[in-house]
Design a protein around this motif. Structure first.
Motif, PDB file in Angstrom:
ATOM      1  N   GLU A 295     -48.137  73.839 140.983  1.00  0.00           N
ATOM      2  CA  GLU A 295     -48.778  72.768 140.226  1.00  0.00           C
ATOM      3  C   GLU A 295     -48.784  73.206 138.784  1.00  0.00           C
ATOM      4  OE1 GLU A 295     -53.181  74.300 140.090  1.00  0.00           O
ATOM      5  OE2 GLU A 295     -51.256  75.090 140.744  1.00  0.00           O
ATOM      6  N   ALA A 297     -50.337  74.034 135.857  1.00  0.00           N
ATOM      7  CA  ALA A 297     -51.690  74.219 135.354  1.00  0.00           C
ATOM      8  C   ALA A 297     -51.588  74.430 133.857  1.00  0.00           C
ATOM      9  CB  ALA A 297     -52.315  75.427 136.021  1.00  0.00           C
ATOM     10  N   HIS A 689     -60.225  75.611 135.386  1.00  0.00           N
ATOM     11  CA  HIS A 689     -59.092  75.906 136.266  1.00  0.00           C
ATOM     12  C   HIS A 689     -59.583  76.139 137.702  1.00  0.00           C
ATOM     13  CE1 HIS A 689     -55.293  78.631 136.979  1.00  0.00           C
ATOM     14  NE2 HIS A 689     -55.118  77.425 137.476  1.00  0.00           N
ATOM     15  N   GLU A 692     -60.668  72.901 139.191  1.00  0.00           N
ATOM     16  CA  GLU A 692     -59.482  72.097 139.518  1.00  0.00           C
ATOM     17  C   GLU A 692     -58.890  72.535 140.866  1.00  0.00           C
ATOM     18  OE1 GLU A 692     -56.069  73.004 137.006  1.00  0.00           O
ATOM     19  OE2 GLU A 692     -54.914  72.585 138.797  1.00  0.00           O
ATOM     20  N   HIS A 693     -58.710  73.837 141.025  1.00  0.00           N
ATOM     21  CA  HIS A 693     -58.140  74.328 142.292  1.00  0.00           C
ATOM     22  C   HIS A 693     -58.993  73.913 143.473  1.00  0.00           C
ATOM     23  CE1 HIS A 693     -55.475  77.904 140.820  1.00  0.00           C
ATOM     24  NE2 HIS A 693     -55.055  76.730 140.407  1.00  0.00           N
ATOM     25  N   CYS A 775     -50.537  77.854 142.892  1.00  0.00           N
ATOM     26  CA  CYS A 775     -50.841  77.870 141.463  1.00  0.00           C
ATOM     27  C   CYS A 775     -49.627  78.332 140.678  1.00  0.00           C
ATOM     28  CB  CYS A 775     -52.017  78.790 141.165  1.00  0.00           C
ATOM     29  SG  CYS A 775     -52.444  78.795 139.416  1.00  0.00           S
ATOM     30  N   GLY A 776     -49.298  77.570 139.642  1.00  0.00           N
ATOM     31  CA  GLY A 776     -48.174  77.950 138.807  1.00  0.00           C
ATOM     32  C   GLY A 776     -48.561  79.010 137.794  1.00  0.00           C
TER      33      GLY A 776
HETATM   34 ZN   LIG Z   1     -53.630  76.883 138.915  1.00  0.00          ZN
END
Ligand SMILES: [Zn+2]
Ligand SMILES: [Zn+2]
Length: 804
Positions: A295, A297, A689, A692-693, A775-776
């Motif tokens: 994703e 981020a 962050h 969000e996750h 997670c990117g």
């Molecule tokens: Zn992330």
């Protein structure tokens, strides 16, 4: 399983001995060594059952020739239900012989009724080809099994439609070919007795929701010929398979879940690559995954931290693979990215060749994007024992039943416990002891898992999630159905009742369908264009300029990352350099060259708000639903020295941006409110962050979606919102309905998110709360406790607004 039985290579050492040898290389065994946990999955004795009385002698003899003397109890349980006309899903482990569970009732019916037909669906052509071989080998007279897919020559198609009684295909061909051409299939459909849906756990998320409607369209066409076929589904072990199968087919489905096949014990080791003394080797060959699974981020999600202090998981996996092969163990290594699979195979070959010249030839890479013939050759070599080691991308891409392996290595956690067990289940042939090793990547999620084995071994696997009432799937699918035959009110029950009624009304309003006294009609020229998999266009061909030879293909989404000009492209250990990426012709021209560097693409992702559909103004907090444009651009690439990882230079690229117009839900919080809640300005990015996750992780609980269908982005300051913002968006063009649902139930969704984080017993965040497997940004930064504060501010403001 049949092909497993043909495996004849000399056995390697027992798992405990193999594990001891693997540890020996790292000087391991001491406390703090690479093995953090060893789980013993005990051996299980099989339980057979008598052949059902209805099973004809001819069929029993055919299975006996294949080595089946008595069936397992679960095979008989599923076969009995199916033969009695009940829809059934058989959800048991890898290599538990699920195919007999559907082959037996289907073939018995074909023998009893010389006109009956069977349709078999697999998610990939390769699996259908494998099943075709298995059914053909049974040699049941008059069945004439045949594959019908994009590769079937035109000249053979008519014969198959008229004469084959066991047609093997995939959902895409059913959707694009068979259902639109149903008139040509009327003989087949009029006699359709069974529909077999193999590997049905792969039909999840938006793709799964599309397939659910393709199956309803099939049921409708069969019903027009007064047929109600029995559905027999086979699934990997998953949570609540009966519910998932019922959603997929729209029918009541009974589940058989107790695996009664025998299996040898499994030694499952969790492996953490050792810390390295600070040296350039620490940063050797390692790079981000293909972008598809990440994703975007905040920040640069292509970054590789040069501060890595553990040995790279790829290098560690390659060493384990070469040691296992050197010990004579038939081993499969799963690597998350395609390029990673190539690199692991190449490194293992090199070190084997150094030890014993020629030994490297017994290891190969295997991944999607290879040509069909090449894959078949590799499969044959592994079965014959010519190959001992394979580095592969994922289990689904393996065409043949490769259950007959002695060891499985997993380079990084595959994302779900369900996939973990599917991959581990490839190890163990004919009841022999087997070894599985999960090699942790150097990120917090994998690190957490290898130190918390209870998170992997003590818990049930995840359920398969799909939602056929998703309006973004339902609308286009209703158009397809109407193009096949006008829709009647009775059809709408089949396609979801009230949701289908609402969708049809919307389609009439938009002019897609036309209402007439006899039903709803598709009156446009041509057919509706609906892509089940949403892969966004044709694959990019990789062509060697000097010879014109097609080496393979690359998905359009990842082509900018993998085959940009100057990229080093690996194919079966041979290195090529890309001269030109022709986006118009979907073609990358390459030449063979073996430079002593690798290339690493860097990209930038941004998100802009296109329009706001709806919002809630809650003082310091805003909650929004709207259209957004997610823009991704591969902007440059680094060249890094092989071995040392030294960055030679960074070169700019001139590639177009790619945009995803989709639907997002987002919330904003004023910086003042955050400060008042005790979140320091420097900690805001980590707080957002983490929130969000967790919000993405919790959305499937309330919106029947899949975490892999959703993207997210968090930022301490966004140009459009002018505030700290968390975006959660549908990862499909036009949106898939998930963000919309999330907006509608934002308070309960964010409350569940807040509680999941606050109640998690971990100190600083773990996969159960704020870490994300996709997670990117390498799960960095993440502020667990600050995320709770952010969500408390949001929830308090929303409550005050609604007065509840
Ligand atoms: Zn992330
Ligand atoms: Zn936690």
């Amino acid at each position: 399983m049949t092909s497993a039985a043909t495996v004849t290579a000399a056995p390697g050492p027992e798992p405990a001995e193999l594990l001891r040898r693997l540890r020996a290389r790292t000087g391991g065994g001491a406390a703090g060594g690479p093995v953090t946990h060893v789980e013993r999955v005990p051996a299980r004795a099989g339980t057979t059952a008598p052949w059902p009385r209805w099973a004809p002698e001819e069929l029993r003899a055919a299975f006996a020739r294949r080595g089946v003397i008595a069936p397992w109890q679960h095979q008989v349980a599923a076969a009995d239900l199916a033969y009695a006309g009940r829809h059934v899903v058989l959800a048991t482990g890898t290599a538990s012989g699920k195919s007999l569970g559907y082959q037996l009732p289907a073939l018995a019916t074909l023998l009893a009724d010389p006109r009956a037909t069977v349709l078999y669906l697999a998610p990939t052509k390769a699996l259908a080809a494998d099943q075709l071989r298995a059914v053909a080998e049974l040699g049941v007279e008059g069945v004439r099994p045949a594959s019908y897919d994009g590769d079937t020559p035109r000249a053979e198609r008519e014969w198959i439609r008229q004469h084959s009684r066991f047609v093997l295909t995939n959902p895409d061909m059913l959707h694009h070919g068979i259902l639109p051409g149903h008139a040509g299939w009327s003989t087949f459909l009029r006699r359709l007795a069974y529909v077999i849906v193999d590997e049905c756990h792969t039909y999840r998320g938006v793709f799964g929701s599309h397939v659910a409607h393709v199956l309803r369209r099939l049921r409708r066409q069969a019903a027009r010929h007064r047929r109600t076929p029995v559905f027999v589904l086979a699934s990997a072990t998953s949570g609540d398979p009966a519910e998932a199968a019922a959603r997929l087919t729209g029918l009541p489905v009974e589940a058989v879940v107790e695996d009664t096949s025998p299996r040898g014990g499994l030694t499952f080791a969790l492996w953490e690559p050792p810390l390295l003394p600070p040296s350039p080797e620490a940063t050797a060959i390692d790079f981000p995954d293909d972008p598809g699974g990440t994703e975007p981020a905040a920040g640069d999600h292509g970054a590789v931290e040069l501060a890595t202090v553990r040995r790279s998981a790829l290098r560690e996996t390659a060493d384990l693979l070469s040691d296992a092969v050197a010990a004579g163990t038939r081993t499969l290594a799963f690597v998350r990215s395609r390029r990673g699979a190539e690199v692991v195979a190449t490194m293992a070959r090199r070190s084997l060749d150094e030890a014993v010249p020629g030994l490297g030839a017994r290891v190969a890479a295997y991944r999607a994007g290879y040509l069909r013939e090449e894959r078949r050759t590799l499969e044959r070599s592994l079965l014959s024992g010519e190959l001992l080691g394979l580095a592969s991308t994922n289990a689904l891409e393996l065409g043949v039943d490769l259950a007959g392996l002695d060891a499985v290595l997993m380079c990084g956690y595959p994302g779900t416990r369900a996939s973990l067990w599917q991959q581990a289940g490839r190890a163990g042939r004919s009841g022999r002891e087997a070894l599985a090793v999960l090699v942790a990547r150097d990120d917090p999620l994998d690190t957490y898992l290898v130190h918390h084995p209870e998170a992997l071994f003590g818990r049930p696997v995840e359920a398969t999630v799909l939602d056929p009432t998703n309006p973004y799937v339902l609308g286009p699918q209703l158009c397809c159905a109407a193009a096949e035959a006008p829709l009647t009110p009775a059809d709408l029950d089949l396609f979801g009742g009230p949701a289908a009624v609402a969708a049809v009304e919307a389609l009439v309003t938009s002019g897609a369908l036309r209402r007439r006294p006899t039903g709803w009609y598709w009156t446009h020229s041509g057919r509706p264009e609906v892509d089940l998999r949403g892969t966004g266009g044709a694959p990019v061909c990789v062509v060697e300029s000097s010879t014109g030879r097609l080496l393979g293909t690359v998905d359009p989404e990842s082509s900018h990352f993998q085959v940009h000009p100057g990229a080093v492209y690996l194919h079966q250990g041979v290195s090529y350099v890309v001269d030109e990426l022709d986006l118009e012709d979907a073609c990358a021209l390459v030449h063979a060259e073996e430079p002593d560097w690798t290339t690493h693409a860097r990209d930038v992702t941004s998100l802009s708000v296109a329009s706001v559909r709806s919002y809630v103004d809650a003082g310091p907090v805003g909650l929004f639903l709207g259209e957004v444009d997610v823009t991704n651009q591969v902007v440059s690439y680094q060249r890094r020295r092989i071995g040392s990882g030294e960055v030679l230079d960074t070169r700019p690229l001139d590639l177009p941006t790619r945009e995803l117009r989709t639907v997002a839900v987002w919330f904003t919080v004023s910086p003042q409110a955050l400060a008042a809640a005790g979140v320091e300005p420097a900690d805001v990015p980590g707080a957002l962050h983490a929130a969000e996750h967790a919000a993405i992780g919790l959305l499937p609980l309330v919106a029947t979606c899949d975490r892999w269908d959703i993207g997210g982005l968090s930022t301490a300051a966004h140009a459009d919102t002018e505030a700290p913002t968390v975006f959660v968006y549908d990862g499909h063009p036009g949106g898939a309905g998930f963000a919309e649902r999330a907006y509608g139930i934002a308070a309960s969704w964010l409350q569940a998110t807040r509680d999941a984080i606050a109640e998690c017993g971990c100190e600083t965040g773990c996969p159960s709360c704020v870490q994300s497997p996709k997670c990117g940004n390498g799960n960095n930064p993440l502020g667990k406790n600050d995320a709770v504060k952010v969500l408390d501010v949001v929830l308090a403001a929303l409550r005050e607004k609604t007065g509840s």
